[in-house]
Design a protein around this motif. Structure first.
Motif, PDB file in Angstrom:
ATOM      1  N   PRO A   1     102.380 102.841  79.557  1.00  0.00           N
ATOM      2  CA  PRO A   1     103.813 102.961  79.215  1.00  0.00           C
ATOM      3  C   PRO A   1     104.101 103.987  78.129  1.00  0.00           C
ATOM      4  CG  PRO A   1     102.869 100.951  78.302  1.00  0.00           C
ATOM      5  CD  PRO A   1     101.826 101.540  79.188  1.00  0.00           C
ATOM      6  N   GLN A   2     103.120 104.347  77.306  1.00  0.00           N
ATOM      7  CA  GLN A   2     103.391 105.266  76.208  1.00  0.00           C
ATOM      8  C   GLN A   2     103.658 106.700  76.674  1.00  0.00           C
ATOM      9  OE1 GLN A   2     100.578 103.615  76.654  1.00  0.00           O
ATOM     10  NE2 GLN A   2      98.755 104.893  76.423  1.00  0.00           N
TER      11      GLN A   2
ATOM     12  N   ASN B   1     105.418 107.436  79.584  1.00  0.00           N
ATOM     13  CA  ASN B   1     106.677 107.502  80.337  1.00  0.00           C
ATOM     14  C   ASN B   1     106.559 108.411  81.562  1.00  0.00           C
ATOM     15  OD1 ASN B   1     108.077 105.816  78.467  1.00  0.00           O
ATOM     16  ND2 ASN B   1     108.339 107.569  77.106  1.00  0.00           N
ATOM     17  N   ASP B   2     105.483 108.225  82.324  1.00  0.00           N
ATOM     18  CA  ASP B   2     105.205 109.115  83.457  1.00  0.00           C
ATOM     19  C   ASP B   2     105.509 108.463  84.799  1.00  0.00           C
ATOM     20  OD1 ASP B   2     103.243 107.256  83.300  1.00  0.00           O
ATOM     21  OD2 ASP B   2     101.558 108.645  83.429  1.00  0.00           O
ATOM     22  N   GLU B   3     106.527 107.593  84.836  1.00  0.00           N
ATOM     23  CA  GLU B   3     106.860 106.924  86.092  1.00  0.00           C
ATOM     24  C   GLU B   3     107.259 107.916  87.188  1.00  0.00           C
ATOM     25  OE1 GLU B   3     107.845 105.974  83.179  1.00  0.00           O
ATOM     26  OE2 GLU B   3     107.425 103.852  82.883  1.00  0.00           O
TER      27      GLU B   3
ATOM     28  N   TRP C   1     101.519  98.997  75.417  1.00  0.00           N
ATOM     29  CA  TRP C   1     101.670 100.295  74.747  1.00  0.00           C
ATOM     30  C   TRP C   1     100.494 100.562  73.813  1.00  0.00           C
ATOM     31  CZ3 TRP C   1     101.982 102.783  70.117  1.00  0.00           C
ATOM     32  CH2 TRP C   1     102.641 104.017  70.071  1.00  0.00           C
TER      33      TRP C   1
ATOM     34  N   ILE D   1     106.140  99.608  81.508  1.00  0.00           N
ATOM     35  CA  ILE D   1     106.659 100.687  82.348  1.00  0.00           C
ATOM     36  C   ILE D   1     108.046 100.322  82.877  1.00  0.00           C
ATOM     37  CG2 ILE D   1     104.384 101.526  83.001  1.00  0.00           C
ATOM     38  CD1 ILE D   1     104.647 100.017  85.612  1.00  0.00           C
ATOM     39  N   ASN D   2     108.819 101.348  83.161  1.00  0.00           N
ATOM     40  CA  ASN D   2     110.195 101.172  83.615  1.00  0.00           C
ATOM     41  C   ASN D   2     110.209 101.034  85.140  1.00  0.00           C
ATOM     42  OD1 ASN D   2     112.905 101.222  84.104  1.00  0.00           O
ATOM     43  ND2 ASN D   2     113.331 103.054  82.927  1.00  0.00           N
TER      44      ASN D   2
END
Length: 474
Positions: free
Chosen positions: A138-139, A141-143, A168, A188-189
Motif C-alpha cells: 500500500p505504501q 499506491n500502485d493500484e 504499510w 490498498i485502495n
C-alpha cells in the motif's frame, strides 16, 4: 508411444494384465507385447513430434494452436510452457487441460470450494488476481499498475477471495528522518480494482497478514476507517454482487458505520457475513438499519461480534418492520446477548415470519430464558432450525422446551448440546422433531396441556425493557 491426455488414465488400469496372467506359460517368450506403451521410448522422435516441440518453444511468438490437426493439437497442449505471458494464454488457449496443468504447477491443490459453474481457466485467473492483491504494497499506491492483468481477467473473475492484505511499510526510497513513528493503517485502495472487475458475484476479504515473520507487529491487523469507506464505495460498482464476507478483521463500530452507509444503497447482496469482528452494539444497530430496508438480504452472519442487549434489541426491531429483508438465516452465535438480549430476539420471533433458521449458541443466557424460548415456540410457526448449544438450560428448561415443542409443528432441528438437558429429555425432543420433519405431528395436539395464548402474549410480546427499540436505533 505417447498416449494423449484425452484418454482417461483409468482406461489403462482396466486393460492392464493381472499378475496371475503374466505368470502363465508362454508369457515370457512373447515378442509382441501389445500392452507395453513404452516400446518406442528409446526411438528417435518423428518429424511431426519435432515440429510440435519447435512450435511449443516459440509459441509466444507465433501462437498457431488452432491451425494444428487434432492429434498435434493435443500434443502441443501437453508440452507448451506454463509460463506463457498471460495475455497470450488467455487469448489463444481455451482448452481446460492446459489451464488445469498451469494451475497445479503454480498453485498446487485447490484450498477453497469450487463454485457450480467453475472452469480451470476461471479458477486460475481468480487465484492470480488474488495473489497480486495479497502481495500489493500500500505504501507505493500502485493500484493502477494492475490494469493490464485486471482487464485480461475481468471476463472470467466472478469470485474474489482475499485471505490477507499487506500493511504499510516505509518505502525503500524514503529518508530515515521522514519515516513516521506510527505507521499508517491504510491498505490498498479497492475503488480502482473492483471497478475493473464488474462481474464479481462473491467477495471475501480478511484484513490481516498470514505470514508476518520476524517483522510482526500489531499494526498489521489494524483497519482504518478510510479503508472501509473506500471499500464501501467500491462495492457499489459491483452490480452482480450477491455474497459479501468481511470477517476475522478488527472491524469496529466506526468501520461498520462507514460500510453500512454505502451498503444501504445496495440491492443485490443475498449473504452478508461480518463474523468474528468487533462491531458491538452500535455496529449491530447500523446493520439493523440496512436490514429493515434491504430488498434481497437472506443470510446475515454476525457471529462473535460482542453484541449485547442493545444490539439485539435493534436487530429485533428491524425484523418486525414491514420493509425488512426476507431473512432465511440469522446467526448471533458467540455473542454475549444474555437473557435480556435473547428476549429481544424472542419478542421479534412471535411477531414476524423471519427467519427460518436462527443460531444463538454460546449467548450466555440462563435462568428462565429457556421457558421464554418454549413460549416463543408455541407461537412461532415459521422457525425450522434453532441452535441453542453451549448455554444453560438445565432439566427444568428442558421440560419447558418439551412442552413448547408439543405445540410447535414447524421446528425440524434443535441444537441443545452442552446445555445440561437430560438424555431422556433429548430423546423425547428428538422424537418430536422427527415427527415435524416427517409431517406426522398434528396441529394443535395436546395444546390444552400447555399455557394459554393470552398468557404467552403477556409474557413474551409485552416484555418490558429499559429502552425501546426506536430509542436504540437513534
Amino acid at each position: 508411444m505417447r498416449i494423449p491426455h484425452i484418454i482417461n488414465k483409468n482406461t489403462f488400469n482396466e486393460y492392464k494384465p493381472s499378475p496371475e496372467s503374466l505368470e502363465l506359460i508362454g508369457e515370457g517368450d512373447r515378442t509382441l507385447v501389445s500392452e507395453n506403451f513404452d516400446w518406442n521410448k528409446d526411438h528417435c522422435p518423428s518429424l511431426v513430434d519435432l515440429c510440435v516441440q519447435t512450435i511449443s518453444k516459440y509459441f509466444h511468438r507465433n501462437p498457431i494452436l488452432h491451425k494444428l490437426p487434432c492429434v498435434e493439437h493435443d500434443h502441443l497442449l501437453e508440452i507448451v510452457s506454463c509460463d506463457l505471458p498471460l495475455i497470450i494464454a488467455v487469448t489463444y488457449i481455451q482448452d481446460e487441460y492446459y489451464w488445469q496443468r498451469r494451475y497445479t504447477t503454480q498453485f498446487g491443490l485447490i484450498h477453497n470450494r469450487k463454485p457450480l459453474d467453475w472452469t480451470w481457466k476461471s479458477l486460475y485467473l481468480e487465484r492470480s488476481v488474488q495473489e497480486i492483491l495479497e502481495q500489493a504494497q500500500p505504501q507505493y499506491n500502485d493500484e493502477e499498475t494492475f490494469e493490464e492483468i485486471l482487464s485480461i481477467s475481468a471476463p472470467y473473475v466472478q469470485r474474489l477471495i482475499i485471505t490477507q492484505l499487506q500493511s504499510w511499510k516505509p518505502p525503500l526510497t524514503m529518508e530515515k528522518e521522514d519515516i513516521p513513528e506510527e505507521y499508517p493503517t491504510d491498505h490498498i485502495n479497492f475503488i480502482f480494482i473492483l471497478r475493473k472487475l464488474p462481474l464479481i458475484r462473491e467477495f471475501d476479504i480478511v484484513y490481516g497478514v498470514n505470514s508476518a515473520g520476524e517483522e510482526f507487529n500489531l499494526n498489521m491487523f489494524k483497519v482504518s476507517v478510510a479503508d472501509c469507506q473506500r471499500l464501501g464505495r467500491a462495492l457499489l460498482d459491483l452490480n452482480y454482487l450477491t455474497i459479501l464476507r468481511i470477517h476475522r478483521s478488527k472491524i469496529e463500530y466506526l468501520h461498520c458505520q462507514a460500510l453500512m452507509q454505502n451498503l444501504i444503497k445496495n440491492h443485490t447482496i443475498v449473504e452478508l457475513d461480518l463474523s468474528h469482528c468487533e462491531i458491538g452494539d452500535q455496529g449491530a444497530l447500523c446493520v439493523a438499519n440496512v436490514l429493515q430496508c434491504h430488498p434481497s438480504l437472506k443470510i446475515l452472519n454476525l457471529t462473535d461480534n460482542n453484541i449485547r442487549e442493545i444490539g439485539a434489541e435493534g436487530l429485533g426491531f428491524a425484523m418486525v418492520q414491514p420493509g425488512c429483508a426476507d431473512l432465511e438465516y440469522l446467526s448471533l452465535r458467540l455473542n454475549p446477548l444474555g437473557s435480556e438480549g435473547v428476549m429481544c430476539i424472542l419478542r421479534a420471533l412471535v411477531r414476524c415470519t423471519i427467519p427460518t433458521a436462527l443460531s444463538m449458541s454460546g449467548s450466555l443466557f440462563e435462568g428462565d430464558t429457556a421457558e421464554n424460548i418454549a413460549l416463543m415456540l408455541k407461537m412461532n410457526d415459521t422457525l425450522k432450525r434453532l441452535e441453542l448449544s453451549s448455554n444453560w438450560i438445565g432439566e427444568e428448561g428442558g421440560e419447558a422446551l418439551l412442552q413448547g415443542l408439543e405445540v410447535n409443528t414447524t421446528l425440524e432441528y434443535l441444537d441443545i448440546r452442552d446445555t445440561d438437558v437430560t438424555s431422556e429429555q433429548m430423546k423425547q425432543i428428538e422424537k418430536i422433531l422427527m415427527k415435524n420433519r416427517c409431517e406426522l405431528h398434528q396441529p394443535g395436539e395436546e395444546i390444552e396441556e400447555g399455557i394459554g395464548e393470552e398468557e404467552v402474549e403477556e409474557k413474551v410480546v409485552n416484555y418490558n425493557t429499559n429502552e425501546s427499540p426506536e430509542q436504540a436505533l437513534e
